[in-house]
Design an enzyme around this catalytic site. Structure first.
Site, short mmCIF file in Angstrom:
data_model
loop_
_atom_site.label_atom_id
_atom_site.label_comp_id
_atom_site.label_asym_id
_atom_site.label_seq_id
_atom_site.Cartn_x
_atom_site.Cartn_y
_atom_site.Cartn_z
N CYS A 1 -29.59 2.77 -9.05
CA CYS A 1 -29.19 3.08 -7.69
C CYS A 1 -30.45 3.45 -6.90
CB CYS A 1 -28.24 4.27 -7.69
SG CYS A 1 -26.98 4.13 -8.97
N LYS B 1 -26.69 24.11 -5.96
CA LYS B 1 -25.73 23.45 -5.07
C LYS B 1 -25.23 24.41 -4.00
CE LYS B 1 -24.14 20.28 -8.67
NZ LYS B 1 -25.01 20.77 -9.77
N ARG C 1 -32.65 11.21 -10.05
CA ARG C 1 -33.62 11.29 -11.15
C ARG C 1 -34.50 10.04 -11.19
NH1 ARG C 1 -29.12 13.60 -13.90
NH2 ARG C 1 -29.14 15.75 -13.19
N ARG D 1 -23.61 26.87 -18.31
CA ARG D 1 -23.58 25.42 -18.56
C ARG D 1 -24.99 24.83 -18.55
NH1 ARG D 1 -21.85 27.15 -13.69
NH2 ARG D 1 -21.88 25.86 -11.84
N ASP E 1 -29.74 13.16 -2.11
CA ASP E 1 -30.92 13.96 -2.44
C ASP E 1 -32.18 13.29 -1.91
OD1 ASP E 1 -29.54 16.00 -3.87
OD2 ASP E 1 -29.28 14.59 -5.53
N CYS F 1 -31.19 7.29 -6.55
CA CYS F 1 -31.04 8.10 -7.77
C CYS F 1 -31.83 9.42 -7.70
CB CYS F 1 -31.52 7.32 -8.98
SG CYS F 1 -31.44 8.32 -10.48
N CYS G 1 -29.90 2.97 -17.55
CA CYS G 1 -28.68 2.80 -16.77
C CYS G 1 -28.35 1.32 -16.71
CB CYS G 1 -28.86 3.31 -15.35
SG CYS G 1 -29.32 5.04 -15.29
N ASP H 1 -27.58 19.83 -2.53
CA ASP H 1 -28.31 20.39 -3.67
C ASP H 1 -29.73 20.68 -3.19
OD1 ASP H 1 -28.76 21.25 -6.25
OD2 ASP H 1 -27.77 19.51 -7.15
N ARG I 1 -29.91 25.85 -15.78
CA ARG I 1 -30.03 26.58 -14.51
C ARG I 1 -28.93 27.62 -14.38
NH1 ARG I 1 -30.42 22.88 -9.68
NH2 ARG I 1 -32.60 22.95 -10.28
N TYR I 2 -27.69 27.19 -14.56
CA TYR I 2 -26.56 28.11 -14.42
C TYR I 2 -26.27 28.72 -15.79
CZ TYR I 2 -26.09 25.37 -10.14
OH TYR I 2 -26.33 24.74 -8.95
C1 LIG Z 1 -24.96 20.29 -10.93
C2 LIG Z 1 -25.51 20.94 -12.10
C3 LIG Z 1 -24.66 21.52 -13.06
C4 LIG Z 1 -23.15 21.47 -12.93
O1 LIG Z 1 -22.73 22.21 -11.85
P1 LIG Z 1 -21.19 22.19 -11.42
O2 LIG Z 1 -21.19 22.87 -10.10
O3 LIG Z 1 -20.45 22.92 -12.48
O4 LIG Z 1 -20.75 20.75 -11.34
C5 LIG Z 1 -25.25 22.14 -14.14
N1 LIG Z 1 -26.59 22.21 -14.28
C6 LIG Z 1 -27.43 21.68 -13.37
C7 LIG Z 1 -28.89 21.80 -13.57
C8 LIG Z 1 -26.92 21.01 -12.24
O5 LIG Z 1 -27.75 20.47 -11.35
S1 SF4 Z 2 -27.73 7.60 -9.99
FE1 SF4 Z 2 -29.55 7.33 -11.30
S2 SF4 Z 2 -28.90 8.05 -13.30
FE2 SF4 Z 2 -27.03 7.62 -12.15
S3 SF4 Z 2 -26.51 5.49 -12.61
FE3 SF4 Z 2 -27.70 5.46 -10.74
S4 SF4 Z 2 -29.81 5.10 -11.45
FE4 SF4 Z 2 -28.63 5.81 -13.24
#
Ligand SMILES: *Cc1c(COP(=O)(O)O)cnc(C)c1O
Ligand code: SF4
Length: 398
Positions: free
Chosen positions: A136, A345, A141, A123, A302, A139, A132, A339, A119-120
């Site tokens: 959680c 973010k 994801r 990174r 989220d 989560c 895991c 987010d 996305r960015y």
């Molecule tokens: C959060 C995130 C990052 C890292 O972002 P930082 O602000 O540097 O912590 C990178 N890629 C994605 C897709 C993210 O959701």
């Molecule tokens: S937030 Fe999601 S990915 Fe992270 S430890 Fe918990 S269950 Fe696993």
């Protein structure tokens, strides 16, 4: 010691062995019933999740698991215990509310390989596993984790495709290893990943995003520390929730990483009834900095399906940040971030700016007192991008 009769003593070799902890996780309804006095709603939700009916249209798909170590930090009798609320399901999880999504961060549209989200520009997010040690309930994801239960490892060919993508994109300086839980992988796999990333000249930082130190500190072995050896900067973003997680085992794990030159930061999801009290957050931040962990983010929870019982109003997050700013040193105050799906973010901070008038900016300080600062261009500054009440011509999306 409410669990003395249920778990082996904390000094036993089994208890200290992370593989024993993984093998002996609480997963079945009987495991939970044996270790906790379950409330009615917990019992029903656990049966539902374990029965595999949990993935019906729209409901959460999350499996359940707890390491014996992490379970031992929870109250046996009180179902409102903060760590229990965050990790043991209850029927509220089946209630879908407005603004909830399967993919609340909109990651799918930024996927460039099966396990890479770009996305960015500088990174990438590398989802190295779906597993895991604990699941959680909040989560972000939840659509992905725990899905490949019998297929613990993502095929090597997929990893190689992701490494190739990173290699071919010199704009990428930082790789975030997440999942699932990147430290759920064995040492050899981690060493392979670090080696592959080490060999890419434009990569400067390898950042892990991990809950393992909090829920399975036994995993931070001398062998793992050796596997993490790298020519790049290794950053470890620790997922934390509550001061109670600062046990002697966790502190030892953090110390081991810090002594190995790994930079420790933390990201903390803000959760209702878990850590949405100012004093709890203050204690948590103080413990972090004292143990060489720099508070990085507090995340607004989220909006995954069924998360409304764990979400606080955004105003609560701002109130907490304001209280932290008023009482802790700057390095103990994280950014508060919402987010937003597909957009990224959004860091939010309490509004300290009041107005610009006759060449002065007016502010309000941490004690609630008004103060002013002379700036000949004051009007121009806040008439444009920084005035929250002005209409933005450039910021509209979609
Ligand atoms: C959060 C995130 C990052 C890292 O972002 P930082 O602000 O540097 O912590 C990178 N890629 C994605 C897709 C993210 O959701
Ligand atoms: S937030 Fe999601 S990915 Fe992270 S430890 Fe918990 S269950 Fe696993």
């Amino acid at each position: 010691m409410p669990h003395a009769s249920k778990f082996p003593p904390a000094h036993s070799p089994d208890w200290k062995d992370w593989r024993w902890q993984m093998r002996n996780r609480l997963r079945a309804p009987e495991d939970f019933a044996r270790h906790f006095d379950l409330s009615e709603t917990e019992r029903t939700a656990i049966a539902h999740a374990a029965g595999g009916q949990h993935g019906e249209a729209g409901t959460s798909n999350l499996p359940i698991a707890l390491t014996p170590y992490y379970a031992s930090l929870m109250s046996r009798t009180d179902s409102e215990d903060p760590l229990r609320r965050a990790h043991i399901p209850r029927e509220d999880e089946f209630l879908i509310s407005e603004g909830e999504y399967a993919d609340p961060l909109g990651e799918e549209k930024d996927r460039v390989t099966p396990n890479l989200v770009h996305r960015y520009p500088d990174r990438v997010l590398f989802l190295v596993t779906n597993q895991c040690p604990v699941y959680c309930r909040y989560c972000m994801r939840s659509r992905l984790v725990g899905k490949l239960d019998r297929e613990h490892l993502i095929p090597m060919s997929q990893w190689e495709a992701s490494i190739a993508y990173i290699k071919n994109n010199p704009a990428i300086r930082e790789v975030l290893l997440s999942g699932g839980e990147p430290l759920a992988l064995g040492d050899e796999r981690i060493q392979w990943l670090i080696g592959a990333l080490d060999s890419i000249p434009h990569i400067e930082i390898i950042r892990f995003s991990t809950k393992t130190p909090a829920v399975l500190p036994q995993r931070i072995t001398p062998g793992l520390i050796r596997a993490l050896k790298s020519d790049k900067a290794i950053w470890m973003g620790l997922h934390l929730l509550h001061p109670r997680e600062f046990t002697p085992e966790f502190i030892k794990a953090a110390d081991r990483m810090a002594r190995a030159g790994i930079v420790l930061t933390t990201q903390i999801p803000l959760l209702k009834g878990v850590n949405d009290e100012i004093e709890v957050m203050k204690d948590l931040m103080r413990l972090c900095v004292r143990h060489r962990i720099r508070p990085y983010y507090i995340f607004q929870c989220d909006p995954i399906y069924g998360s409304s019982y764990l979400r606080t109003p955004v105003a609560r997050g701002l109130e907490i940040i304001e209280a932290l700013q008023g009482s802790l040193s700057g390095h103990a105050v994280p950014h508060y971030v919402v987010d937003v799906a597909g957009a990224g973010k959004m860091p939010l901070a309490p509004q300290r700016y009041i107005k610009s008038e006759e060449g002065y900016h007016h502010f309000i300080n941490f004690r609630g007192e008004e103060a002013k600062y002379f700036d000949s261009e004051s009007a121009a500054l806040y008439d444009s991008k920084y005035d929250p009440t002005a209409s933005h011509s450039t910021a509209s999306r979609n």
